[in-house]
Design a protein around this motif. Structure first.
Motif, short mmCIF file in Angstrom:
data_model
loop_
_atom_site.label_atom_id
_atom_site.label_comp_id
_atom_site.label_asym_id
_atom_site.label_seq_id
_atom_site.Cartn_x
_atom_site.Cartn_y
_atom_site.Cartn_z
N UNK A 91 -30.36 -8.02 -7.86
CA UNK A 91 -29.40 -8.46 -8.87
C UNK A 91 -29.31 -7.53 -10.06
N UNK A 92 -30.11 -6.45 -10.06
CA UNK A 92 -30.17 -5.57 -11.23
C UNK A 92 -28.94 -4.68 -11.36
N UNK A 93 -28.43 -4.18 -10.23
CA UNK A 93 -27.28 -3.28 -10.31
C UNK A 93 -26.09 -3.97 -10.98
N UNK A 94 -25.82 -5.21 -10.59
CA UNK A 94 -24.70 -5.93 -11.20
C UNK A 94 -24.98 -6.23 -12.67
N UNK A 95 -26.23 -6.59 -12.99
CA UNK A 95 -26.57 -6.86 -14.39
C UNK A 95 -26.27 -5.66 -15.27
N UNK A 96 -26.60 -4.45 -14.78
CA UNK A 96 -26.44 -3.26 -15.60
C UNK A 96 -25.01 -2.75 -15.65
N UNK A 97 -24.09 -3.43 -14.96
CA UNK A 97 -22.68 -3.09 -15.15
C UNK A 97 -22.19 -3.55 -16.53
N UNK A 98 -22.99 -4.38 -17.20
CA UNK A 98 -22.66 -4.85 -18.55
C UNK A 98 -23.41 -3.97 -19.55
N UNK A 99 -22.66 -3.18 -20.30
CA UNK A 99 -23.26 -2.14 -21.11
C UNK A 99 -24.01 -2.66 -22.33
N UNK A 100 -23.86 -3.95 -22.67
CA UNK A 100 -24.59 -4.48 -23.82
C UNK A 100 -25.88 -5.20 -23.43
N UNK A 101 -26.34 -5.01 -22.19
CA UNK A 101 -27.67 -5.46 -21.80
C UNK A 101 -28.62 -4.30 -22.08
N UNK A 102 -29.58 -4.52 -22.97
CA UNK A 102 -30.45 -3.43 -23.44
C UNK A 102 -31.81 -3.39 -22.76
N UNK A 103 -32.22 -4.47 -22.13
CA UNK A 103 -33.48 -4.49 -21.38
C UNK A 103 -33.37 -5.58 -20.33
N UNK A 104 -34.28 -5.56 -19.36
CA UNK A 104 -34.16 -6.53 -18.26
C UNK A 104 -35.53 -6.92 -17.73
N UNK A 105 -35.64 -8.20 -17.37
CA UNK A 105 -36.79 -8.73 -16.64
C UNK A 105 -36.32 -8.93 -15.21
N UNK A 106 -36.98 -8.29 -14.26
CA UNK A 106 -36.52 -8.29 -12.87
C UNK A 106 -37.60 -8.95 -12.00
N UNK A 109 -32.44 -8.60 -28.82
CA UNK A 109 -32.89 -7.68 -27.78
C UNK A 109 -31.94 -7.56 -26.61
N UNK A 110 -30.95 -8.43 -26.52
CA UNK A 110 -29.96 -8.36 -25.43
C UNK A 110 -30.64 -8.23 -24.06
N UNK A 111 -31.48 -9.23 -23.77
CA UNK A 111 -32.31 -9.20 -22.57
C UNK A 111 -31.60 -9.85 -21.39
#
Length: 645
Positions: free
Chosen positions: A425-440, A29-31
């Motif tokens: 911290x979400x903006x920096x996390x999404x700079x990585x294009x292979x993160x497909x979902x996120x728990x914030x 899931x690349x979470x």
């Protein structure tokens, strides 16, 4: 003395976690997981959230062990940095995070009133962890190092980071000081990445190095991003903004291309910032030359965990200086404080300072605690409070990766708290294009509540506010959708596309944070409020799963996504369903009621850095319950950890 070293230079974009780090275990899931800022409150709430994710299982393993990347800010970094780099001699996960209690209704006052040795909450219970006490210990440290080592004292702009390292990292063996108390260690993700650095730089082989926690008692660690900001200038903007700086186990720097229209963001030497990463040890260095993807630099000491954790939370440095400024103007008040807190300070001195510094600091306290008359001579070092340095803001020599122009300059760059830019911290996390979902995890001091204002309705609409948008949320969230933080007179106003200097000053720092469509903000507010039971206090966990289209953001280096991604929002909030567990437990129920009424539990002030063991335990039990309960009701977390069909 500076030495010559070499560092790998990684230009961005593109940027993926997988180009750096592939753990042995799967990360279906690349979470990604974000732990927001918020001082001790955020650290302790995050302890419970990680505890809950460690308890929940999918694919034969804990959800926590399958997270692909962890992004931490400020107080979230107080928990996250030791968690990521915990040595084998430190606390295992069970000790550090605690274990989930599925029968919280049976908790006792005694159990809530203590923390086991090695638990993440212990540093925050210390008598020397209030902001006033941190100011006092910073002053003692500064005076002591100047007296003991006048030729090479601890720089004032390292005081905040050093005191945080002494309080939070040192108990776990993650802080190796030099004679002047500056850190003298480095960090790297794995033994392989560390060996690459040491092979290229034999001069660093004797330096203490920390790598991701591994082995028995430790869950598999994700890729880690520790977030902070760097002060920059941009033509056309009245107030200097911050450029986002990432510190990871592989590289550190500004991965985006911060600009406002055609005007690029410039560092302290007038150089355009952004464009990539250098090996993390090498961030504080002076550029010499570049050959291919290898740069030669001059460096006095490597970047350490103390630097990144302290800088990530550096907003508190201003509060420290305010306290010291008051003492400068009121020496009797400073002396009275030293006398009152002498026992706690002596304990701190004995646990943290070298033998020579201990003797000096004890001598200072002996003078302060003695019954001097108004005309008596104080210790000379006490008088030096009047000459305490003004600038406690972290400063490091650093240089931009991008561009072809010169990278050298004599001015150090000023760094800042990551939460002063994006506290999620979400903006920096999404700079990585292979993160497909996120728990914030938004561990805010602002409780979720009904508001008098909301999102203004479109022109011509008979309603004053968009239906369901009259909900108050933390200032961190609206800018992610292109809105300014809530104002009790005008609600949520969009950031203008032009005339940025017309935005209220307190909102300008977040003006470049948009990564989601503005049209998705009202649905977010409605759905989060509904998830919490549409009332304050909330009945259940304020946890929301939302499918969102990601917009490109060059300031943070976030690429646009072709398909929507799932964001699970976890908002720190009181829940009456959680409190109902204690209906048959009068003693604990009374504790909870008292904390709710008198201390704003669980949304303690960010400036309440010192909490009791009871407050920390209650918060961690609440947040772990919220994670587990939300999962049991809707499988909101485990559904993320699935590989594509």
């Amino acid at each position: 003395m500076a030495i010559s070293l070499t560092t790998t230079v990684t230009t961005t974009p593109p940027l993926t976690v997988s180009q750096f780090y592939t753990p042995a275990g799967a990360t279906p899931g690349n979470v990604g997981l974000c732990l927001s800022g918020g001082g001790t409150r955020a650290a302790c709430a995050a302890m419970g959230q990680l505890r809950g994710l460690s308890y929940l299982q999918a694919n034969g393993a804990s959800l926590l062990s399958q997270v692909k990347a962890l992004s931490t800010v400020s107080g979230g970094s107080w928990l996250g940095v030791p968690y990521m780099y915990m040595p084998a001699s430190g606390s295992d996960d069970t000790t550090y995070l605690g274990t989930y209690n599925a029968n919280q209704g049976a908790l006792t006052v005694g159990e809530l009133g203590s923390l086991p040795p090695g638990n993440a909450g212990n540093p925050f219970t210390s008598d020397t962890f209030s902001l006033v006490a941190i100011a006092g210990t910073a002053w003692l440290l500064y005076i002591a190092t100047n007296e003991v080592n006048p030729a090479n004292p601890l720089p004032a702009n390292m005081l905040w980071q050093t005191v945080m390292g002494l309080n939070i990292l040192s108990p776990y063996g993650l802080y190796a000081p030099r004679e002047n108390f500056e850190p003298n260690d480095l960090f790297s993700a794995t033994s392989e990445s560390l060996n690459a650095v040491l092979t290229a730089n034999p001069a660093l082989k004797t330096t203490t190095a920390h790598t991701f926690a591994a082995g028995s008692g430790f869950a598999q660690r994700p890729f880690h991003i520790c977030n902070m900001g760097m002060m920059v200038s941009v033509k056309g903007l009245d107030l200097p903004p911050l450029a986002p700086v990432q510190a990871t186990g592989y590289g550190s720097g500004v991965v985006g291309s911060p600009s406002f229209g055609p005007a690029q963001a410039l560092d302290a030497n007038g150089l355009p910032v952004g464009g990539g990463l250098v090996d993390s040890f090498a961030l504080p260095s002076s550029f010499v030359s570049l050959s291919g993807d290898t740069a030669t630099v001059q460096q006095v000491r490597p970047w350490a965990l103390t630097d990144i954790m302290g800088t990530s939370s550096a907003a508190f440095a201003d509060e420290i200086w305010t306290t010291i400024g008051y003492w400068q103007k009121n020496p009797p008040a400073f002396k009275a404080w030293l006398e009152k807190e002498s026992l706690a300070l002596l304990k701190w001195i004995d646990h943290t300072l070298s033998a020579d510094a201990q003797r000096l600091a004890r001598d200072i306290l002996d003078h302060a605690a003695s019954p001097l008359s108004a005309s008596a001579q104080a210790h000379p070092a006490v008088a030096e409070a009047s000459s305490f340095p003004v600038d406690l803001i972290p400063q490091y020599p650093s240089w931009p990766v991008g561009g072809t122009e010169t990278k050298s300059g004599s001015n150090p760059n000023h760094y800042a708290d990551g939460g002063s830019l994006d506290n999620s911290g979400l903006c920096s996390l999404l700079s990585y294009s292979d993160i497909d979902s996120a728990i914030v995890c938004i561990n805010s001091m602002v409780p979720l509540s009904a508001a008098s204002c909301g999102i203004p309705s479109p022109a011509g609409s008979p309603m004053g506010w968009v239906v369901g948008s009259q909900v108050l949320v933390d200032d961190t969230i609206p800018p992610l959708f292109g809105y300014q933080p809530y104002d009790d007179k005008v609600g949520y106003q969009p950031y203008p596309d032009t005339q940025p200097n017309t935005v209220p000053q307190q909102n300008r720092a977040f003006a470049r944070n948009q990564i989601f469509a503005a049209s998705d903000f009202a649905p977010f507010l409605r759905a989060l409020w509904a998830a919490a039971g549409s009332k304050n206090p909330a009945s259940g966990p304020a946890v929301l799963s939302q499918s969102l289209q990601v917009k490109a953001n060059s300031w943070f280096g976030v690429p646009a996504r072709r398909a929507p991604m799932t964001i699970v929002w976890v908002y720190l909030n009181y829940a009456t369903d959680w409190a109902a567990q204690f209906d048959g437990n009068a003693a604990v129920q009374q504790l909870v009621t008292s904390e709710l009424a008198n201390s704003r539990f669980p949304n303690y002030s960010t400036f309440d850095t010192q909490l009791t063991a009871t407050q920390i335990n209650l918060m961690a039990h609440l947040t772990s319950w919220c994670v587990v309960t939300a999962e049991q009701e809707t499988q909101v977390f485990s559904s993320l950890f699935k590989s594509p069909a």
